[in-house]
Scaffold this motif. Structure first.
Motif, PDB file in Angstrom:
ATOM      1  N   ASP A   1      -1.418  -2.254  -4.335  1.00 41.43           N
ATOM      2  CA  ASP A   1      -1.802  -0.850  -4.191  1.00 41.43           C
ATOM      3  C   ASP A   1      -0.571   0.065  -4.260  1.00 41.43           C
ATOM      4  O   ASP A   1      -0.275   0.837  -3.350  1.00 41.43           O
TER       5      ASP A   1
ATOM      6  N   ASP B   1       0.816  -1.224   0.000  1.00 39.99           N
ATOM      7  CA  ASP B   1       0.000   0.000   0.000  1.00 39.99           C
ATOM      8  C   ASP B   1       0.852   1.278   0.000  1.00 39.99           C
ATOM      9  O   ASP B   1       0.735   2.120   0.885  1.00 39.99           O
TER      10      ASP B   1
ATOM     11  N   HIS C   1       0.586   3.480  -2.375  1.00 44.79           N
ATOM     12  CA  HIS C   1      -0.414   4.491  -2.749  1.00 44.79           C
ATOM     13  C   HIS C   1       0.195   5.775  -3.296  1.00 44.79           C
ATOM     14  O   HIS C   1      -0.128   6.887  -2.851  1.00 44.79           O
TER      15      HIS C   1
ATOM     16  N   HIS D   1      -4.078  -1.694   5.638  1.00 44.79           N
ATOM     17  CA  HIS D   1      -3.149  -0.644   6.074  1.00 44.79           C
ATOM     18  C   HIS D   1      -2.923  -0.702   7.595  1.00 44.79           C
ATOM     19  O   HIS D   1      -2.531   0.293   8.191  1.00 44.79           O
TER      20      HIS D   1
ATOM     21  N   HIS E   1      -6.721  -0.906  -5.963  1.00 37.96           N
ATOM     22  CA  HIS E   1      -6.532   0.405  -6.600  1.00 37.96           C
ATOM     23  C   HIS E   1      -5.780   0.282  -7.922  1.00 37.96           C
ATOM     24  O   HIS E   1      -6.101   0.971  -8.893  1.00 37.96           O
TER      25      HIS E   1
ATOM     26  N   HIS F   1      -3.653  -4.346   2.206  1.00 39.41           N
ATOM     27  CA  HIS F   1      -5.039  -3.915   2.006  1.00 39.41           C
ATOM     28  C   HIS F   1      -5.683  -3.171   3.173  1.00 39.41           C
ATOM     29  O   HIS F   1      -6.341  -2.163   2.964  1.00 39.41           O
TER      30      HIS F   1
HETATM   31 ZN    ZN Z   1      -4.627   0.122  -0.094  1.00 34.04          ZN
END
Ligand code: ZN
Length: 240
Positions: free
Chosen positions: A34, A8, A10, A149, A62, A147
């Motif tokens: 992600d 993640d 991001h 976090h 994402h 996922h």
């Molecule tokens: Zn995420």
């Protein structure tokens, strides 16, 4: 082998660089998906990951949404705005990278899944009940997921499934069957805004859980300039 476990990111390049620096020399990097979504730097993050030798990278929800492989029904209004911005921003080369990823794989006898071994794109493993239902969906001793976090280790032993929340900057030995989550590099949600990552030693079975501060303000400035949703900008400072 010393393996850096990250998830993640991001599209937060500052956090990614800080984690890679802080982790030091490793033999491999496993990224649990992600890579994009929410943050201002999707192309920079992908380009940086592609430079890493021995990278295994999963596709997260994402990543799938940005390349159009996932309907946006499950995303709230602000998340959809953010996905739209990412779709306009990713280059053809970045897109190609994201399309090539899988949400679940097995490497060196460890199962990796973005969300859960049962539903690698969608399911949130936030409690021992949902975790316990997932131990039948992988055949290895360990499964690493992202996922949520939220850094966590679900341990399956003789009296069922227990949740262990590791203390920052401590090392635990993974025993028995475990589903372990390293937390998020680029958007932590456990009320600690520092980036989270893990150094996993596959010989010793140790899970070295680490937190590191990064320059949140510089990321917020780039998000402001890109007119990304205010809530996504603010949450980086609080880690929620
Ligand atoms: Zn995420």
């Amino acid at each position: 082998m010393r393996i850096l476990i990250i998830s993640d990111i991001h599209a937060n390049f500052t956090a990614l660089e800080t984690v890679l620096d802080d982790a030091g020399k490793v033999d491999a990097v496993w990224c649990l998906g992600d890579v994009v979504g929410y943050g201002p730097d999707p192309n920079e993050c992908i380009a940086r990951l592609q430079q890493i030798p021995n990278l295994v990278c999963l596709q997260g929800n994402h990543d799938a949404a940005v390349v159009g492989d996932l309907p946006l029904d499950g995303f709230n209004y602000e998340a959809r705005l953010s996905v739209g911005w990412q779709q306009e921003t990713v280059t053809a080369a970045s897109r190609k990278f994201l399309v090539s990823l899988e949400p679940k794989t097995v490497v060196n006898d460890v199962t990796l899944a973005h969300a859960s071994p049962r539903q690698p794109i969608f399911e949130y493993l936030l409690d021992t009940y949902s975790a316990s239902e997932n131990f039948g969906f992988f055949n290895t001793e360990f499964c690493f997921v992202g996922h949520t976090h939220v850094p966590s280790i679900f341990v399956h032993d003789h009296d069922g499934v227990n949740l262990v929340v590791p203390e920052p900057n401590t090392q635990v030995e993974l025993r028995g069957r475990c589903i372990a989550n390293p937390g998020s590099v680029g958007q932590p949600r456990d009320r600690d805004p520092r980036s989270a990552y893990v150094i996993f030693d596959d010989q010793a079975g140790t899970w070295d859980f680490r937190r590191v501060e990064y320059d949140v303000a510089s990321v917020q400035e780039r998000m402001q300039a890109a007119q990304l949703p205010e809530r996504h900008i603010l949450r980086l400072a609080y880690g929620n």
